[in-house]
Motif scaffolding. Structure first.
Motif, PDB file in Angstrom:
ATOM      1  N   GLN A 215       0.811  -1.213   0.000  1.00 12.48           N
ATOM      2  CA  GLN A 215       0.000   0.000   0.000  1.00 12.48           C
ATOM      3  C   GLN A 215       0.845   1.263   0.000  1.00 12.48           C
ATOM      4  OE1 GLN A 215      -2.153   0.754   3.637  1.00 12.48           O
ATOM      5  NE2 GLN A 215      -2.488   2.863   3.056  1.00 12.48           N
ATOM      6  N   LYS A 216       1.954   1.263   0.734  1.00 13.58           N
ATOM      7  CA  LYS A 216       2.733   2.480   0.923  1.00 13.58           C
ATOM      8  C   LYS A 216       3.604   2.827  -0.286  1.00 13.58           C
ATOM      9  CE  LYS A 216       1.051   3.284   4.960  1.00 13.58           C
ATOM     10  NZ  LYS A 216       0.133   4.433   5.180  1.00 13.58           N
ATOM     11  N   GLY A 217       3.728   1.933  -1.249  1.00 15.40           N
ATOM     12  CA  GLY A 217       4.349   2.274  -2.519  1.00 15.40           C
ATOM     13  C   GLY A 217       5.830   2.584  -2.471  1.00 15.40           C
ATOM     14  N   PHE A 218       6.544   2.065  -1.480  1.00 12.02           N
ATOM     15  CA  PHE A 218       7.982   2.324  -1.437  1.00 12.02           C
ATOM     16  C   PHE A 218       8.708   1.683  -2.621  1.00 12.02           C
ATOM     17  CE2 PHE A 218       7.030   2.500   3.284  1.00 12.02           C
ATOM     18  CZ  PHE A 218       6.973   3.884   3.317  1.00 12.02           C
ATOM     19  N   ASP A 219       8.103   0.657  -3.201  1.00  6.91           N
ATOM     20  CA  ASP A 219       8.679   0.061  -4.409  1.00  6.91           C
ATOM     21  C   ASP A 219       8.569   0.997  -5.602  1.00  6.91           C
ATOM     22  OD1 ASP A 219       5.827  -0.391  -4.126  1.00  6.91           O
ATOM     23  OD2 ASP A 219       5.940  -1.733  -5.846  1.00  6.91           O
ATOM     24  N   LEU A 220       7.723   2.018  -5.526  1.00  6.61           N
ATOM     25  CA  LEU A 220       7.642   3.062  -6.544  1.00  6.61           C
ATOM     26  C   LEU A 220       8.571   4.230  -6.201  1.00  6.61           C
ATOM     27  CD1 LEU A 220       3.734   3.161  -6.920  1.00  6.61           C
ATOM     28  CD2 LEU A 220       5.373   1.850  -8.289  1.00  6.61           C
ATOM     29  N   LEU A 221       8.690   4.506  -4.918  1.00  5.11           N
ATOM     30  CA  LEU A 221       9.553   5.599  -4.482  1.00  5.11           C
ATOM     31  C   LEU A 221      11.015   5.325  -4.800  1.00  5.11           C
ATOM     32  CD1 LEU A 221      10.074   8.244  -2.962  1.00  5.11           C
ATOM     33  CD2 LEU A 221       9.945   6.943  -0.813  1.00  5.11           C
ATOM     34  N   LEU A 222      11.451   4.086  -4.655  1.00 10.83           N
ATOM     35  CA  LEU A 222      12.874   3.789  -4.867  1.00 10.83           C
ATOM     36  C   LEU A 222      13.320   4.039  -6.306  1.00 10.83           C
ATOM     37  CD1 LEU A 222      13.309   0.639  -2.600  1.00 10.83           C
ATOM     38  CD2 LEU A 222      14.063   2.982  -2.158  1.00 10.83           C
ATOM     39  N   PRO A 223      12.615   3.559  -7.331  1.00  9.06           N
ATOM     40  CA  PRO A 223      13.048   3.897  -8.694  1.00  9.06           C
ATOM     41  C   PRO A 223      12.929   5.387  -8.995  1.00  9.06           C
ATOM     42  CG  PRO A 223      11.004   2.627  -8.727  1.00  9.06           C
ATOM     43  CD  PRO A 223      11.525   2.565  -7.330  1.00  9.06           C
ATOM     44  N   ALA A 224      11.984   6.080  -8.364  1.00  9.01           N
ATOM     45  CA  ALA A 224      11.917   7.530  -8.539  1.00  9.01           C
ATOM     46  C   ALA A 224      13.168   8.180  -7.948  1.00  9.01           C
ATOM     47  CB  ALA A 224      10.664   8.086  -7.866  1.00  9.01           C
ATOM     48  N   PHE A 225      13.578   7.709  -6.782  1.00 14.73           N
ATOM     49  CA  PHE A 225      14.759   8.308  -6.160  1.00 14.73           C
ATOM     50  C   PHE A 225      16.030   7.946  -6.922  1.00 14.73           C
ATOM     51  CE2 PHE A 225      17.763   9.377  -2.741  1.00 14.73           C
ATOM     52  CZ  PHE A 225      17.261  10.633  -2.405  1.00 14.73           C
ATOM     53  N   ALA A 226      16.027   6.803  -7.598  1.00 15.87           N
ATOM     54  CA  ALA A 226      17.174   6.456  -8.441  1.00 15.87           C
ATOM     55  C   ALA A 226      17.369   7.506  -9.539  1.00 15.87           C
ATOM     56  CB  ALA A 226      16.976   5.070  -9.050  1.00 15.87           C
ATOM     57  N   GLN A 227      16.271   8.064 -10.048  1.00 17.40           N
ATOM     58  CA  GLN A 227      16.388   9.157 -11.014  1.00 17.40           C
ATOM     59  C   GLN A 227      16.904  10.430 -10.353  1.00 17.40           C
ATOM     60  OE1 GLN A 227      13.030   9.769 -13.687  1.00 17.40           O
ATOM     61  NE2 GLN A 227      12.238   7.713 -13.240  1.00 17.40           N
ATOM     62  N   VAL A 228      16.486  10.680  -9.110  1.00 19.11           N
ATOM     63  CA  VAL A 228      16.905  11.885  -8.401  1.00 19.11           C
ATOM     64  C   VAL A 228      18.416  11.914  -8.211  1.00 19.11           C
ATOM     65  CG1 VAL A 228      16.825  13.057  -6.153  1.00 19.11           C
ATOM     66  CG2 VAL A 228      14.708  12.258  -7.233  1.00 19.11           C
ATOM     67  N   VAL A 229      19.000  10.791  -7.779  1.00 20.89           N
ATOM     68  CA  VAL A 229      20.425  10.812  -7.434  1.00 20.89           C
ATOM     69  C   VAL A 229      21.310  10.964  -8.674  1.00 20.89           C
ATOM     70  CG1 VAL A 229      20.069   9.516  -5.306  1.00 20.89           C
ATOM     71  CG2 VAL A 229      20.617   8.288  -7.419  1.00 20.89           C
ATOM     72  N   LYS A 230      20.764  10.716  -9.851  1.00 17.63           N
ATOM     73  CA  LYS A 230      21.545  10.980 -11.064  1.00 17.63           C
ATOM     74  C   LYS A 230      21.810  12.467 -11.217  1.00 17.63           C
ATOM     75  CE  LYS A 230      19.819   6.944 -13.591  1.00 17.63           C
ATOM     76  NZ  LYS A 230      18.976   6.461 -14.729  1.00 17.63           N
ATOM     77  N   GLU A 231      20.862  13.300 -10.791  1.00 16.76           N
ATOM     78  CA  GLU A 231      21.026  14.749 -10.869  1.00 16.76           C
ATOM     79  C   GLU A 231      21.549  15.353  -9.575  1.00 16.76           C
ATOM     80  OE1 GLU A 231      17.828  17.059 -12.479  1.00 16.76           O
ATOM     81  OE2 GLU A 231      17.126  15.423 -13.774  1.00 16.76           O
TER      82      GLU A 231
END
Length: 391
Positions: A215-231
């Protein structure tokens, strides 16, 4: 007045537990006789502080180990009780033994106010509690989230309550449409305090918190954050909470090469301090009721990035003012919103100040009188006088 709150596991760490304990403490501080009834007990001590005048009662003590008959879907089907439908998210707790303990308790109550706090307990209360008792159902999740068979049971029986309390305006409309003639009241949960240390927007930290479940969607947050750390490779994500998806999330952290950037922090009793040290709060849930940790983050002047999931975030946030709402499940949009806030400290400060203002609606001083007034009115209607309400 005599007020009883029934929780599945009052010794746990969930958001519903915290908000119900806050309610109970507030009612006790106002001089009412308050009891919290924990259906099961699996820990030695409660995780949240109780007011000294709040009585805590346990129905089924499982500290010596969970009974084998309370685990597993197949076993639950064989030994289940007669009221709790399997579609209830906590159905596995409700073996025949546990359900009978709840039934025995609610049938023993013959006065005052009984507040039940999840569908299983609500269904038992409305079907078995005395009509001399003011029965209030608290719904901490939106109706559409529940599986069809459970939703049908709720619609079939909830009309017997004196009131059904929901958290958001969206929930109120949904329940009123499903339950014409039933009193549906919207009372949001209260944060424990609005007088919190604000974020200084100095640390490159994003915080998320909640049970490690789908429900909490941390499996969605992690790939989003993978994009963040590139920048923004200097930024870090801290996820607070425990749950069955921990191993899967650890594997996902490794898969995205985030070991140096993301930490699963586990359970903490110092979340306020962690929020004050952060600069952004991320809510990646697939669905919500009223996301209390998000609102607590707002009391610390944190801007929010959230999926526009059903329901909750949109009922609290104004997109572009105190946070950013992105389409539910859109990982790329979530990453873009995080990057936008990370790149603009002034924007974070403006949104954080607006978040503090928004969180004021959820201050105990605003919310708790709504509960006291509701209980007093319902008791007066039930008894024909205010005598019980004054006790």
């Amino acid at each position: 007045m005599r007020i009883r709150y029934m929780l599945l596991h009052a010794y746990g760490m969930g958001g519903t537990i915290r908000t119900v304990v806050n309610q109970a403490n507030a009612m006790a501080a106002l001089g009412h006789e308050v009891e919290i009834v924990s259906v099961v007990r699996r820990r030695e001590e409660p995780q949240f502080r109780l007011h000294p005048e709040v009585m805590l009662t346990t129905l089924v003590d499982q500290r010596s180990g969970v009974q084998a008959d309370s685990l597993g879907r197949r076993v639950w089907r064989r030994l289940r009780g007669k009221i709790v439908p399997y579609g209830e998210f906590a159905a596995g707790y409700f073996t025949e033994r546990v359900e009978k303990a709840v039934i025995d308790y609610v049938t023993s109550v013959d006065e005052g106010v009984l507040i039940t706090t999840r569908p299983a307990l609500n269904l038992i209360s409305v079907r078995r509690a005395s009509k001399n008792v003011v029965r209030v159902a608290q719904e901490h999740m939106n109706l559409g989230t529940y599986p069809g068979p459970l939703r049908e049971e709720l619609i079939r029986h909830y009309g017997g309550f004196d009131a059904v309390a929901v958290l958001t305006a969206s929930d109120q409309r949904e329940y009123e449409q499903a339950l014409p003639g039933t009193r549906i009241v919207r009372i949001p949960n209260a944060v424990h305090s609005v007088n919190q240390a604000p974020s200084r927007q100095e640390n490159p930290i994003v915080v998320a918190a909640g049970r490690l479940v789908k429900q909490k969607g941390f499996d969605l947050l992690l790939p989003a954050f993978a994009q963040v750390v590139k920048e923004h490779p200097e930024w870090r994500l801290r996820v607070f909470g425990t749950g069955p998806k921990k191993a899967a999330l650890r594997a996902l952290i490794g898969e995205h090469g985030l070991s140096a950037h993301v930490t699963l922090m586990g359970r903490t009793n110092r979340l306020d301090e962690e929020l004050a040290r952060a600069s952004i709060y991320a809510l990646s849930s697939r669905f919500e009721g009223l996301p209390m940790v998000m609102i607590e983050a707002m009391t610390h002047a944190l801007p929010i990035v959230a999926f526009d999931c059903p329901t909750g975030p949109r009922d609290v946030l104004t997109d572009g003012t105190d946070g950013v709402l992105v389409p539910s499940g859109d990982v790329d949009a979530f990453a873009a919103a995080l990057n936008r806030l990370i790149a603009d400290r002034d924007l974070r400060l403006r949104m954080g100040a607006a978040a503090v203002a928004t969180s004021g609606e959820y201050a105990p001083a605003n919310v708790m009188p709504l509960w006291e007034n509701l209980f007093t009115e319902l008791l007066r209607t039930k008894t024909g006088s205010g005598a019980q309400a004054r006790r």
